[in-house]
Design a protein around this motif. Structure first.
Motif, mmCIF file in Angstrom:
data_model
loop_
_atom_site.group_PDB
_atom_site.id
_atom_site.type_symbol
_atom_site.label_atom_id
_atom_site.label_comp_id
_atom_site.label_asym_id
_atom_site.label_seq_id
_atom_site.Cartn_x
_atom_site.Cartn_y
_atom_site.Cartn_z
ATOM 1 N N UNK A 136 20.735 13.052 0.864
ATOM 2 C CA UNK A 136 19.837 13.256 -0.282
ATOM 3 C C UNK A 136 18.544 13.893 0.200
ATOM 4 N N UNK A 137 17.871 14.596 -0.718
ATOM 5 C CA UNK A 137 16.577 15.203 -0.403
ATOM 6 C C UNK A 137 15.764 15.291 -1.684
ATOM 7 N N UNK A 138 14.547 14.816 -1.651
ATOM 8 C CA UNK A 138 13.639 14.882 -2.791
ATOM 9 C C UNK A 138 12.234 15.197 -2.299
ATOM 10 N N UNK A 187 -4.202 0.044 -2.573
ATOM 11 C CA UNK A 187 -5.647 0.188 -2.690
ATOM 12 C C UNK A 187 -6.383 -0.639 -1.644
ATOM 13 N N UNK A 188 -7.707 -0.563 -1.663
ATOM 14 C CA UNK A 188 -8.523 -1.332 -0.735
ATOM 15 C C UNK A 188 -8.673 -2.773 -1.236
ATOM 16 N N UNK A 189 -8.929 -3.665 -0.280
ATOM 17 C CA UNK A 189 -9.137 -5.087 -0.590
ATOM 18 C C UNK A 189 -7.948 -5.663 -1.358
ATOM 19 N N UNK A 190 -6.779 -5.587 -0.751
ATOM 20 C CA UNK A 190 -5.554 -6.102 -1.359
ATOM 21 C C UNK A 190 -5.638 -7.619 -1.434
ATOM 22 N N UNK A 191 -5.254 -8.171 -2.572
ATOM 23 C CA UNK A 191 -5.294 -9.610 -2.784
ATOM 24 C C UNK A 191 -3.874 -10.197 -2.732
ATOM 25 N N UNK A 192 -3.837 -11.504 -2.692
ATOM 26 C CA UNK A 192 -2.554 -12.207 -2.671
ATOM 27 C C UNK A 192 -2.070 -12.422 -4.106
ATOM 28 N N UNK A 193 -1.641 -11.349 -4.703
ATOM 29 C CA UNK A 193 -1.154 -11.390 -6.084
ATOM 30 C C UNK A 193 -0.098 -10.307 -6.267
ATOM 31 N N UNK A 194 0.402 -10.170 -7.486
ATOM 32 C CA UNK A 194 1.449 -9.183 -7.764
ATOM 33 C C UNK A 194 0.842 -7.797 -7.986
ATOM 34 N N UNK A 195 1.589 -6.780 -7.561
ATOM 35 C CA UNK A 195 1.193 -5.386 -7.758
ATOM 36 C C UNK A 195 2.421 -4.602 -8.210
ATOM 37 N N UNK A 196 2.152 -3.472 -8.850
ATOM 38 C CA UNK A 196 3.244 -2.559 -9.180
ATOM 39 C C UNK A 196 3.559 -1.680 -7.980
ATOM 40 N N UNK A 197 4.845 -1.490 -7.759
ATOM 41 C CA UNK A 197 5.304 -0.601 -6.694
ATOM 42 C C UNK A 197 6.323 0.362 -7.296
ATOM 43 N N UNK A 198 6.099 1.667 -7.076
ATOM 44 C CA UNK A 198 6.945 2.672 -7.732
ATOM 45 C C UNK A 198 8.153 3.017 -6.858
ATOM 46 N N UNK A 199 9.325 3.069 -7.507
ATOM 47 C CA UNK A 199 10.581 3.409 -6.834
ATOM 48 C C UNK A 199 11.069 4.757 -7.348
ATOM 49 N N UNK A 200 11.109 5.759 -6.463
ATOM 50 C CA UNK A 200 11.502 7.102 -6.891
ATOM 51 C C UNK A 200 13.008 7.204 -7.154
ATOM 52 N N UNK A 201 13.809 6.366 -6.507
ATOM 53 C CA UNK A 201 15.258 6.453 -6.733
ATOM 54 C C UNK A 201 15.616 6.087 -8.171
ATOM 55 N N UNK A 227 11.636 -6.298 -6.166
ATOM 56 C CA UNK A 227 13.052 -6.214 -6.559
ATOM 57 C C UNK A 227 13.204 -5.158 -7.651
ATOM 58 N N UNK A 228 13.895 -4.073 -7.283
ATOM 59 C CA UNK A 228 14.126 -2.987 -8.237
ATOM 60 C C UNK A 228 15.395 -3.315 -9.023
#
Length: 539
Positions: A136-138, A187-201, A227-228
């Motif tokens: 694959x290539x993107x 981002x800066x100053x990451x906390x111990x909480x949930x964040x969005x993470x983008x999955x290109x697949x 978990x995607x």
């Protein structure tokens, strides 16, 4: 020039204090942004899911050449995933556009019979065969806010195909809307909480949950797991608005190897390609740098119809198209750890160390300036505010010459006083009181070769003489040889010679003759019986 040198510590001290305030308030915020020279390369290889070492074929891939064969086939394989992210236009002070090219390459395969072989990759302008090593290539492009690292929506696209000759990137890319998760950097100053993470697949935001703290290569990191969810990849259109190649396959049941109740060998069975994943990212919390990544990728074919009308054999069928665990290489982890340490040192120096050093240096310089100023003023004048005599040069004139005490107290009358004519005092004792109104202070004799400093301690009152008003004033001191002012021989008041032959008769004395013999006192002294001599009282 001395004033400039004296003011220099104060100026430097103020400058240091100003810099100590400006660096954390102005410079550090400039450092806490996505750098415009960002260049991140990560390499991940497939590893056994159970953590065992030594497996040369830990992944499973679909044999693309089998679509022309009687039966679908799979390979055991070793895969390498490469990704490079750089900054491209449009980028400015507020936003940065990242371009990330990602490939998955098949290094070697092993078929069902146990035969092994290495695959090769054709050049970019050549036609690719089904057994090409490129899986694959993107190319992903996204603009983010430089301060928060969150996508801003200006640029958000995914290139799935090579750009045709004479074409442009947009013709080979699809727009990714509503994108809001981190991907290449937090981002800066990451906390111990949930964040969005983008999955290109799967082209969607997944929730990355905080799991634990972990130290990697001496750097503290936060471990997040995203978990995607399962996604039908055929629903993700290509630039032409159609399902991407290889995401929908219509093949006979026997090709799929499906057997069971209600299924015939030659029945065409449609299968879609699905994808899901579990991603682990380890983030340095202060800078948001991702130090380590690991992901479990799964792509498989299954029927999109899970209704009861569809035979169970078809509903339960599943064939892996890509399955493997990808883990970042040690070289990539070490490089990212060094990068994170560099960012942390910059922030630490700019936010803490440099301001403290500059502040202390600034205060010390101001204290030194105050001490120099105080010492300079103390040396420049005595407590009375007068300039000390011993600090003045005797060669100076004008304002630089200090007057001696007796010269400072000499009193000169504004007009010559009128001295009364001398009269004989009346017989009898009497006390003469000096007339203070007609006295003058005359400096005592002082050798010229003595410096003024030797007279600085002499009492000024002991250096003057008080002369009565009856004193005959003269600009010159009287000579002891001048016999005109002696009791034995005094010039008459009328100025004429008292004896014939001494001077021309009727003429005054022109001067006192210092060679004139002293009168014989004994000769002219009264003798007994002289009272009766004639003419005694006539002289």
């Amino acid at each position: 020039m001395k004033r400039v040198a004296l003011a220099l510590p104060a100026l430097l001290g103020i400058a240091c204090i100003a810099a100590a305030i400006a660096i954390p308030t102005y410079l550090v915020p400039k450092l806490r942004v996505v750098p415009l020279d960002l260049d991140i390369t990560s390499v991940a290889t497939s590893v056994p899911a159970d953590g065992q070492a030594g497996d040369r074929f830990p992944a499973v891939i679909f044999d693309r050449c089998s679509v022309t064969k009687p039966k679908a086939a799979q390979f055991s394989a070793h895969l390498t995933q490469q990704r490079r992210s750089v900054i491209v236009d449009p980028s400015d002070a507020n936003q940065a556009t990242l371009q990330s090219g990602q490939t998955v390459q098949v290094d070697r395969i092993r078929d069902a019979a146990g035969k092994e072989r290495d695959l090769t990759m054709a050049s970019s302008n050549a036609d690719r065969k089904c057994d090409d090593a490129l899986l694959t290539a993107t190319v992903d492009r996204v603009s983010v806010n430089r301060q928060t690292s969150v996508p801003n929506g200006v640029v958000s696209s995914l290139q799935l195909e090579a750009v045709p000759e004479g074409g442009n990137v947009d013709e080979a890319s699809v727009r990714l809307d509503d994108r809001k998760g981190f991907q290449y950097k937090f981002g800066f100053d990451v906390q111990k909480r949930d964040y969005y993470y983008y999955d290109t697949n799967t082209r969607q935001d997944a929730i990355a949950k905080f799991v634990e703290e972990k130290t990697i290569d001496g750097v503290k990191t936060y471990h997040f797991v995203a978990d995607v969810p399962e996604t039908d990849l055929s629903n993700l259109p290509n630039p032409a608005g159609e399902a991407p190649l290889g995401t929908i396959l219509n093949m006979p049941a026997k090709w799929w190897g499906i057997k069971g109740k209600g299924v015939k060998a030659n029945d065409i069975v449609t299968m879609h390609r699905y994808g899901q994943a579990t991603r682990h990212v380890y983030v340095e919390p202060q800078t948001g740098t991702i130090l380590y990544g690991m992901e479990d990728q799964e792509q498989y074919f299954k029927s999109p119809d899970d209704s009861a009308e569809n035979p169970r054999a078809i509903r339960d069928f599943r064939m892996d198209a890509l399955k493997g665990r990808f883990e970042w290489s040690q070289e990539t982890v070490a490089h990212q750890a060094d990068r994170a340490k560099g960012y942390m040192n910059q922030l630490r120096w700019g936010g803490t160390i440099a301001p403290i050093i500059l502040g202390v240096v600034g205060v010390l310089l101001l204290l030194a300036w105050a001490a120099l100023l105080w010492l300079g003023r103390r040396r420049g004048s005595d407590p009375s505010g007068e300039v000390p005599v011993d600090e003045l040069s005797p060669d100076d004139d004008g304002a630089g010459t200090a007057a001696t005490p007796d010269e400072q107290t000499t009193v000169l009358p504004t007009a010559p006083p009128a001295y009364p004519a001398y009269t004989e005092p009346e017989p009898g004792p009497q006390s003469v009181q000096p007339d203070d109104s007609a006295t003058r202070a005359i400096p005592t004799y002082r050798p010229d070769d003595l410096p003024p400093a030797e007279f600085s301690s002499v009492d000024e009152t002991a250096q003057t003489e008080i002369l009565p008003s009856s004193y005959a004033w003269s600009q010159e001191a009287a000579s002891p040889a001048d016999v005109t002012d002696t009791e034995a021989f005094r010039a008459p008041a009328d100025g004429f010679s008292p004896m014939p032959g001494d001077a021309r008769p009727g003429q005054p004395y022109p001067f006192a003759d210092p060679t004139r013999p002293m009168p014989d006192v004994q000769r002219h002294a009264p003798q007994p019986g002289d009272d009766d001599l004639p003419g005694r009282h006539e002289r």
